[in-house]
Motif scaffolding. Structure first.
Motif, PDB file in Angstrom:
ATOM      1  N   SER A  71      -1.703  10.243  -2.216  1.00 20.54           N
ATOM      2  CA  SER A  71      -0.743  10.131  -3.318  1.00 20.54           C
ATOM      3  C   SER A  71      -1.375  10.283  -4.694  1.00 20.54           C
ATOM      4  N   LEU A  72      -2.623   9.895  -4.843  1.00 26.00           N
ATOM      5  CA  LEU A  72      -3.266   9.993  -6.154  1.00 26.00           C
ATOM      6  C   LEU A  72      -3.436  11.457  -6.563  1.00 26.00           C
ATOM      7  N   VAL A  73      -3.334  11.712  -7.849  1.00 28.92           N
ATOM      8  CA  VAL A  73      -3.388  13.086  -8.365  1.00 28.92           C
ATOM      9  C   VAL A  73      -4.796  13.454  -8.815  1.00 28.92           C
ATOM     10  N   LEU A  74      -5.431  12.571  -9.586  1.00 34.23           N
ATOM     11  CA  LEU A  74      -6.741  12.890 -10.143  1.00 34.23           C
ATOM     12  C   LEU A  74      -7.841  12.701  -9.100  1.00 34.23           C
ATOM     13  N   GLU A  75      -8.730  13.679  -9.036  1.00 31.47           N
ATOM     14  CA  GLU A  75      -9.870  13.568  -8.128  1.00 31.47           C
ATOM     15  C   GLU A  75     -10.783  12.419  -8.539  1.00 31.47           C
ATOM     16  N   ARG A  76     -10.826  12.134  -9.817  1.00 30.00           N
ATOM     17  CA  ARG A  76     -11.659  11.018 -10.297  1.00 30.00           C
ATOM     18  C   ARG A  76     -11.191   9.704  -9.692  1.00 30.00           C
ATOM     19  N   ASP A  77      -9.875   9.483  -9.659  1.00 34.75           N
ATOM     20  CA  ASP A  77      -9.341   8.255  -9.065  1.00 34.75           C
ATOM     21  C   ASP A  77      -9.651   8.191  -7.572  1.00 34.75           C
ATOM     22  N   ALA A  80       0.829  -1.215   0.000  1.00 30.45           N
ATOM     23  CA  ALA A  80       0.000   0.000   0.000  1.00 30.45           C
ATOM     24  C   ALA A  80       0.854   1.251   0.000  1.00 30.45           C
ATOM     25  N   ARG A  81       1.985   1.211   0.686  1.00 31.21           N
ATOM     26  CA  ARG A  81       2.882   2.366   0.736  1.00 31.21           C
ATOM     27  C   ARG A  81       3.565   2.594  -0.611  1.00 31.21           C
ATOM     28  N   ASP A  82       4.139   1.508  -1.178  1.00 33.34           N
ATOM     29  CA  ASP A  82       4.897   1.670  -2.425  1.00 33.34           C
ATOM     30  C   ASP A  82       3.993   1.821  -3.644  1.00 33.34           C
ATOM     31  N   GLY A  83       2.744   1.335  -3.547  1.00 32.28           N
ATOM     32  CA  GLY A  83       1.827   1.459  -4.679  1.00 32.28           C
ATOM     33  C   GLY A  83       0.721   2.441  -4.417  1.00 32.28           C
ATOM     34  N   ALA A  84       0.978   3.404  -3.523  1.00 32.90           N
ATOM     35  CA  ALA A  84      -0.076   4.359  -3.152  1.00 32.90           C
ATOM     36  C   ALA A  84      -0.563   5.175  -4.340  1.00 32.90           C
ATOM     37  N   GLY A  85       0.301   5.438  -5.284  1.00 38.87           N
ATOM     38  CA  GLY A  85      -0.070   6.266  -6.430  1.00 38.87           C
ATOM     39  C   GLY A  85      -0.485   5.483  -7.653  1.00 38.87           C
ATOM     40  N   VAL A  86      -0.715   4.164  -7.503  1.00 37.58           N
ATOM     41  CA  VAL A  86      -1.103   3.324  -8.643  1.00 37.58           C
ATOM     42  C   VAL A  86      -2.560   2.911  -8.454  1.00 37.58           C
ATOM     43  N   PRO A  87      -3.500   3.501  -9.195  1.00 36.27           N
ATOM     44  CA  PRO A  87      -4.930   3.263  -8.943  1.00 36.27           C
ATOM     45  C   PRO A  87      -5.328   1.794  -9.047  1.00 36.27           C
ATOM     46  N   GLU A  88      -4.827   1.091 -10.077  1.00 39.20           N
ATOM     47  CA  GLU A  88      -5.266  -0.294 -10.263  1.00 39.20           C
ATOM     48  C   GLU A  88      -4.816  -1.194  -9.111  1.00 39.20           C
TER      49      GLU A  88
END
Length: 423
Positions: A398-404, A352-360
């Motif tokens: 970490s996610l950038v898009l509000e949609r995600d 979860a920490r290393d993949g925080a910015g990966v939506p899938e």
């Protein structure tokens, strides 16, 4: 060395890599010499006479071809080790090295080469008469048949050895075996103690190392012989040091001699690295490392990370409702419990920490944690709920898009509000 330590030593993949070929070489020499012995025991003329040139050709073909095949196989094995270390985790090498098909193939090729050399030398020295040559011919035909079967199986093994799917499958097998053993006997055969032990003599570790195995039966025998109870204070996988209390002796023999203390201490096998056998957390941790490596910027392979998380979920869920705990047979021993929440947090939180910015990855983690929460009970289910919230918070930061972010919140609410899920 105790019998228990000797068995552990023999089971080690590093030792099996050379022990099996060594034993096979001895057997090969014995087979080659059996023909010379049979030549003296069976009178000449009872068996067909085989021309020496026939045996020379057969043994020459085996000797020349098996040397090259054995060398090629060793190079393939080394390449598989490098692939497992670079693509999965260095901790997975011991499972790749322990592949039974690879070890059997290399043992067969080396043993056949030694058999051909010894038999050809003995044939040139005239140790075989007509009877011995026929026996040697039959043995050589048997060796050739076994080589053909081994080569066919080796080709199949080569098609998967070192591939990520094969490494994940080996990790899953090791993790499932340790997890099922833990479910059947949470105390490793001893009673699980949820309270601190009573006062008694403490036996400490004498060096720094990971606890790999505990010889529970030896501890039980020592406790029965001394009419005491032994309260074990460590679990396999823990890093021990001279200040670590291994166990507490309760009973009239609490003032045991130094010799008795050494016997008790010897039941705890320490090493430089953790082992999968008695440590159900280690398999999950290595699977987590595979996912972390896949999520690194240098690799950037979310698919492998998801495959590793799927494997973790199968280890935790499959059989969780069928592996019933057995009655502890070692009534003189107690063991500290494992925290079931560790299975979840140690396996998923680093991902979860290393993949925080990966939506899938975050979407799949929410689905898998909901499956675990529904398929497992008690503390594991509670930890899965907690980890789902932690993972979502990491992702939202970490996610950038509000949609995600909105989609992840929606998935989390749907999955953990009692709705049925599939992944």
């Amino acid at each position: 060395m105790s019998v228990y330590r000797a068995l552990i030593w023999l089971k080690s993949p590093d030792n099996r890599l050379w022990v099996k070929p060594a034993v096979g070489s001895v057997v090969a020499v014995l087979i080659a010499m059996a023909a010379a012995v049979g030549n003296r025991l069976i009178p000449a003329g009872l068996l067909p006479d085989i021309e020496r040139s026939t045996l020379d050709n057969l043994l020459g073909v085996i000797a020349s071809s098996m040397l090259g095949v054995a060398t090629f196989s060793l190079s393939i094995m080394v390449a598989a080790f490098s692939s497992a270390a670079a693509g999965a985790s260095p901790r997975a090498i011991q499972l790749v090295a322990g592949d039974a098909d690879t070890q059997n193939a290399i043992t067969t090729f080396i043993s056949a080469f030694i058999y051909a050399i010894i038999a050809n030398t003995a044939l040139g020295l005239g140790l075989y008469g007509s009877t011995g040559r026929f026996i040697l011919f039959v043995c050589t035909m048997g060796v050739l048949l076994y080589l053909i079967v081994t080569l066919v199986g080796w080709v199949k093994t080569l098609s998967v050895l070192g591939r990520m799917e094969n490494t994940l499958a080996k990790l899953e097998t090791a993790a499932v075996s340790a997890m099922r053993a833990h479910r059947r006997s949470p105390g490793m055969g001893a009673l699980v103690a949820h309270t601190p032990p009573p006062p008694g003599q403490r036996v400490h570790a004498d060096k720094v190392g990971y606890l790999r195995h505990i010889d529970m039966q030896t501890l039980q025998d020592q406790a029965v012989a001394a009419s005491v109870r032994l309260h074990i204070r460590v679990r396999p996988g823990q890093l021990a040091h001279p200040g670590t209390t291994l166990l507490v002796v309760e009973g009239p023999a609490a003032g045991a001699s130094e010799f008795d203390t050494e016997v008790l201490r010897s039941a705890f096998v320490l090493g430089d690295a953790r082992s999968f056998d008695q440590d159900p957390r280690f398999g999950l941790i290595v699977l987590c490392e595979v996912a972390q490596r896949a999520l690194s910027p240098a690799v950037n392979d979310p698919g492998t990370a998801i495959a590793a998380m799927n494997t973790i979920t199968r280890v935790l869920v499959d059989g969780s409702n069928h592996d019933e705990a057995e009655a502890p047979p070692l009534d003189r021993l107690t063991q500290i419990p494992l925290d079931p929440a560790d299975f979840i947090h140690q396996a998923f939180d680093p991902i979860a920490r290393d993949g925080a910015g990966v939506p899938e990855v975050q979407m799949r983690m929410q689905k898998l944690l909901s499956i675990i929460a529904g398929g497992c009970g008690g503390a594991v289910a509670m930890a899965a709920h907690e980890q789902a919230g932690i993972s979502m918070q990491r992702a939202l930061n970490s996610l950038v898009l509000e949609r995600d972010k909105a989609l992840l919140r929606e998935v989390h609410i749907d999955l953990f509000s009692g709705a049925a899920t599939t992944a």
